[in-house]
Design an enzyme around this catalytic site. Structure first.
Site, short mmCIF file in Angstrom:
data_model
loop_
_atom_site.label_atom_id
_atom_site.label_comp_id
_atom_site.label_asym_id
_atom_site.label_seq_id
_atom_site.Cartn_x
_atom_site.Cartn_y
_atom_site.Cartn_z
N ALA A 54 -7.32 -5.60 -3.26
CA ALA A 54 -7.09 -4.50 -2.32
C ALA A 54 -5.76 -4.74 -1.63
O ALA A 54 -5.40 -5.88 -1.34
CB ALA A 54 -8.22 -4.42 -1.30
N LYS A 82 -6.66 3.59 -2.00
CA LYS A 82 -7.30 3.01 -0.81
C LYS A 82 -6.74 3.68 0.44
O LYS A 82 -5.53 3.66 0.68
CB LYS A 82 -7.05 1.50 -0.75
CG LYS A 82 -7.64 0.87 0.51
CD LYS A 82 -7.33 -0.61 0.58
CE LYS A 82 -7.72 -1.16 1.94
NZ LYS A 82 -7.31 -2.56 2.11
N LEU A 335 -0.74 -18.46 -2.66
CA LEU A 335 -1.73 -19.37 -2.08
C LEU A 335 -1.17 -20.75 -1.77
O LEU A 335 -1.71 -21.47 -0.94
CB LEU A 335 -2.93 -19.49 -3.02
CG LEU A 335 -3.73 -18.19 -3.23
CD1 LEU A 335 -4.80 -18.40 -4.30
CD2 LEU A 335 -4.36 -17.72 -1.93
N ILE A 348 -1.73 -9.99 -1.07
CA ILE A 348 -0.59 -9.57 -1.90
C ILE A 348 0.60 -9.19 -1.01
O ILE A 348 1.75 -9.45 -1.36
CB ILE A 348 -1.00 -8.44 -2.86
CG1 ILE A 348 -1.91 -9.03 -3.95
CG2 ILE A 348 0.22 -7.76 -3.49
CD1 ILE A 348 -2.50 -8.02 -4.91
#
Length: 507
Positions: A54, A82, A335, A348
């Site tokens: 998302a 979204k 990460l 993201i």
């Protein structure tokens, strides 16, 4: 003695693929073009975490910069639209609210719309704040189309849900077409300069050696370059955000696709539900001090709407950030740079903002302390601002059903967040610092959605008579709902985009 600051950066080596690696490769190549050679090293044998399904609206700008056709992107990444996140059971069990990408009402000079609405509430006005938000209405009705409105109050800001592994493949193809060189293999050894400590060469299991001037660490949680090789240190934020585990599992799609992410609070954390064209993405983020992995898995599987398409995958993490995300000649992106739980779909975005920041401060003539310090200063602030926004969701809950939620209310807050909450409580003032990712409308929706009701409103509101105030709100409500009626269904919009992509970009 060798001075690496005198070395112009002509070759960038990216360690690791996935969304972080390939988005870095694509954006650096697009912007820097022939000025810099870019090599990406990845191994098919090493999987990616791939939780970032998302996104938030800035992803659209990145896709535009890369020249990506939206219809092709939607088809190839199985994307859906979204418009919002629906937070369920966060304030109390059984209650929900939305954090949309839109804005309630219309921005006014000197005084935010919510102050007018707050006064009207004291006079018996019944419509809630979200009734004035077009994104909310479209999300609830399952409708969407891009609206190029002259007045931003009647536009529908949006982002996407997509399959992160398909997005990485999409970006890889684009990057290689632009001239990025991909090397297959595992990194067996990292060679450093004896004098400076800078990384010089990556030795692969194939025997290949790849030397570079600047290295980007996209190796995920392990941080092969930034952590295991350079030991750049880590700021642990688990005292503020104690969730340390996640389970992820795909399930069959629904017959109609929601245009929002669901975030459902459970006993010791929360569950995400992300609708894609071909499946749903599901996950359970939780704190292992309050619930076992087995209990967490049982909770997740019992709360799937549709049949699972695999076994849950366990991910362990420590919330926080790399102390220096640019250290020596290594920049950590993804990460490897830190982890904030995906409660507001920022994973993201943190990748793309790190790349944009690097491009703004790119060391063409050599790496200098000024460039490194400014990069680290900006990234520290960005992580802290997002952290504060995530903590807000937890600390003002009113749940008494479990120790986790009760304990979250007693967290010692950062001064910055304490100040924001206090100001809003006193008179509805919203404070947004410079470069804060989240707009005033975002802070408003979560503060109010979590149950914080201001004690007062802006004095300018009293210049309107009760009749004028009623007329203004009634008219605004009608205009927002009128715009909704003209929209097709979300599924029709996606189908039309796929049909267009199939004609323009035959598979």
């Amino acid at each position: 003695m060798h001075n690496p600051q005198q070395n112009p950066v002509k070759h960038v080596v990216i360690a690791g693929g996935g969304t972080a690696g390939w988005l870095t490769a694509a954006l650096l190549k697009k912007v820097l073009n022939q000025a810099v050679k870019i090599t990406l090293v990845e191994s098919e044998a090493i999987g990616t975490v791939g939780v970032g399904e998302a996104t938030i609206p800035p992803i659209r700008l990145v896709n535009q910069v890369l020249g990506i056709d939206e219809a092709q992107f939607i088809r190839d990444t199985k994307a859906t639209v979204k418009l919002a996140i629906r937070f369920e059971n966060w304030k109390t069990q059984g209650e929900h609210y939305y954090h949309t990408f839109g804005n309630a009402g219309k921005t006014m000079a000197f005084c935010h719309f919510h102050h007018y609405w707050m006064k009207a509430k004291t006079l018996g006005h019944e419509a809630d704040l979200w009734q004035y938000d077009l994104n909310y209405h479209a999300a609830e009705a399952g409708k969407f189309a891009q609206i190029n409105a002259k007045d931003p109050a009647f536009s529908i800001p949006f982002a996407y849900h997509f399959d992160a592994s398909l997005y990485a493949k999409f970006l890889r193809k684009l990057s290689e077409q632009m001239g990025v060189v991909r090397c297959e293999g595992k990194i067996q050894h990292v060679q450093r300069c004896y004098d400076s400590g800078y990384i010089e060469t990556l030795h692969l299991d194939s025997g290949q050696k790849i030397s570079g001037d600047l290295f980007i660490d996209c190796t995920g949680f392990r941080g092969l370059l930034i952590n295991q090789t350079l030991g750049a240190g880590y700021d642990d934020w688990s005292h503020l955000l104690p969730c340390d585990s996640a389970l992820a599992v795909p399930s069959e799609r629904h017959t109609s696709t929601a245009a929002y992410t669901r975030s459902i609070a459970h006993e010791a954390g929360w569950q995400w539900r992300i609708p894609l064209q071909h499946r749903n993405g599901n996950g359970h983020v939780y704190c292992s001090r309050y619930i076992s992995d087995t209990q967490a898995q049982d909770t997740l599987m019992a709360n799937l709407d549709t049949k699972p398409l695999g076994d849950p995958k366990l991910i362990k993490f420590t919330t926080g950030r790399r102390r220096q995300q640019w250290y020596k000649n290594v920049v950590a992106i993804g990460l490897s740079s830190g982890f904030l739980e995906p409660l507001e779909s920022t994973s993201i975005h943190l990748i793309q903002s790190a790349i944009v920041r690097l491009l703004q401060l790119f060391p063409h003539q050599g790496i200098t302390p000024h460039l490194v310090n400014e990069y680290n200063s900006q990234s520290t602030l960005e992580f802290e601002q997002i952290r504060d926004f995530l903590v807000l969701h937890y600390v003002v809950n009113e749940r008494n059903d479990s120790a986790f939620w009760r304990d979250m209310r007693s967290i010692s807050l950062p001064d910055s967040l304490q100040h924001k909450i206090a100001l809003f409580k006193e008179n509805g003032t919203l404070v947004r610092e410079q470069n804060d990712l989240f707009l005033e409308s975002s802070w408003l929706q979560v503060l109010y959605g979590q149950g914080i009701v201001p004690n007062d409103y802006h004095g300018l509101v009293d210049s309107l008579s009760q009749q004028d105030l009623n007329n203004m709100l009634t008219k605004m409500l009608a205009l927002k709902k009128e715009a909704l009626h003209k929209l097709p269904s979300h599924d029709d919009y996606i189908a039309r985009m796929i049909e267009y992509a199939n004609k323009k970009f035959p598979a």
